[in-house]
Scaffold this active site. Structure first.
Site, mmCIF file in Angstrom:
data_model
loop_
_atom_site.group_PDB
_atom_site.id
_atom_site.type_symbol
_atom_site.label_atom_id
_atom_site.label_comp_id
_atom_site.label_asym_id
_atom_site.label_seq_id
_atom_site.Cartn_x
_atom_site.Cartn_y
_atom_site.Cartn_z
ATOM 1 C CG HIS A 30 -0.256 -0.298 2.515
ATOM 2 N ND1 HIS A 30 0.695 0.543 3.048
ATOM 3 C CD2 HIS A 30 -0.345 -1.346 3.367
ATOM 4 C CE1 HIS A 30 1.131 0.049 4.179
ATOM 5 N NE2 HIS A 30 0.526 -1.111 4.404
ATOM 6 N N GLY A 32 1.980 3.042 2.255
ATOM 7 C CA GLY A 32 3.049 3.021 3.267
ATOM 8 C C GLY A 32 4.297 2.332 2.730
ATOM 9 C CG HIS A 33 4.312 -1.831 1.825
ATOM 10 N ND1 HIS A 33 2.974 -2.126 1.964
ATOM 11 C CD2 HIS A 33 4.963 -2.602 2.728
ATOM 12 C CE1 HIS A 33 2.822 -3.039 2.894
ATOM 13 N NE2 HIS A 33 4.010 -3.349 3.382
ATOM 14 C CE LYS A 147 11.215 6.744 13.208
ATOM 15 N NZ LYS A 147 11.374 8.081 13.786
ATOM 16 C CE LYS A 148 1.131 -0.503 10.053
ATOM 17 N NZ LYS A 148 0.739 -1.710 10.799
ATOM 18 N NE ARG A 186 -2.443 -8.890 9.847
ATOM 19 C CZ ARG A 186 -1.219 -9.127 10.312
ATOM 20 N NH1 ARG A 186 -0.614 -8.219 11.032
ATOM 21 N NH2 ARG A 186 -0.624 -10.272 10.080
#
Ligand code: PAF
Length: 280
Positions: A30, A32-33, A147-148, A186
């Site tokens: 997504h 973030g990646h 950092k999540k 998720r």
């Protein structure tokens, strides 16, 4: 961009790749990646190479976890990698990575015992084992992690320190939806009602941060505030943990200081969401 599926092709590629910046993933990519890959691209510059791995690692899933259910979306993932600037994607089959009679794994005995690790025994040993293997295969100069998954990042830093793996670890801030929800593969499992409540996680963390900035440093008080916010705004959520911990040791602290980490994990139905905030 080249897709590599075997260890021998990867080794061949590595011989002439020069400086490599690496983003390990389990796919289902997504935004973030994409941010991790773009960061790797930026840091690699025009002369360095960016490698992404896509591998759903069976070792890090518990017997009752979602290994079979974990989304496998190679085609769109490859498009994301290409758009974000990857040079190579390593997407091996499980049999390429693990020998059938493998008998060695890496155990982490401290940082992995708390937070997410407390309810996922063996998870971080599986992460350490695959990441060490991927580092051996890709031999990156630098690897970028989000950092999540703060606990994972802390454990990877410990892994490279304790095993003298010559790779620099770069941590990247969490990418969020406009309402504050941290991006996660998720999130797609949330029902509409759960999705509507999920931003309360971030809001609770920010409320604690704002209160800390007014001078409230008692962890107990800040935790009470977060519990209260979630009770009011995330009634469908079920707490796994909410904790104020030291950034490095991940051990609970009684007094919140600059750099203290507030971390939480909340179940919505079968979906477990995590988030965190570094006080500062
Ligand atoms: O964060 C992940 O996606 C995974 O835990 C990782 C680091 C790729 C190891 O399988």
């Amino acid at each position: 961009m080249t897709l590599i599926e075997t260890v021998s092709d990867l080794r061949h590629w590595r011989k002439t790749a020069g400086t490599v910046h690496f983003v390990p993933t389990m796919g289902a990519l997504h935004e973030g990646h994409a941010a991790l890959i773009r960061t790797a691209r930026q840091r690699a510059g025009s002369s360095g190479k960016v490698a992404v791995s896509i591998f759903v690692n069976p070792l890090q899933f518990g017997p009752n976890e979602d290994f079979d259910r974990y989304p496998r979306t190679l085609e769109p993932d490859l498009a994301t990698c290409q758009e974000a600037g990857a040079d190579v994607v390593f997407a091996p089959a499980v049999s390429e990575v693990y020998h059938r009679d493998r008998s060695i794994k890496i155990l982490e005995t401290s940082l992995s015992q708390v937070l997410c690790g407390a309810s996922r025994p063996g998870h971080f040993d599986g992460v350490c084992t695959v990441v060490a293997k991927l580092f051996n295969l890709v031999q990156p100069d630098e690897a970028v992690f989000g950092k999540k998954d703060y606990q994972q990042l802390a454990i990877i830093r410990r892994l490279v320190r304790d095993l003298d793996i010559p790779v620099h670890i770069h941590g990247l801030d969490t990418v969020r939806e406009s309402d504050g929800l941290a991006l996660s593969s998720r999130n797609r499992y949330l029902t509409a009602a759960e999705r509507a409540q999920a931003p309360a996680l971030r809001a609770a963390l920010e409320k604690a941060h704002a209160t800390w900035q007014t001078g409230v440093t008692s962890s107990r008080k800040l935790l009470d505030l977060i519990h209260q916010h979630l009770a009011e705004h995330a009634s469908l959520g079920r707490k796994d943990y909410i904790a104020l911990v030291d950034q490095q040791s991940l051990q609970p602290v009684e007094i919140a200081r600059p750099g203290t980490l507030i971390a939480l994990a909340i179940h919505f139905g079968k979906t477990r969401l995590i988030d965190n905030l570094e006080l500062g």
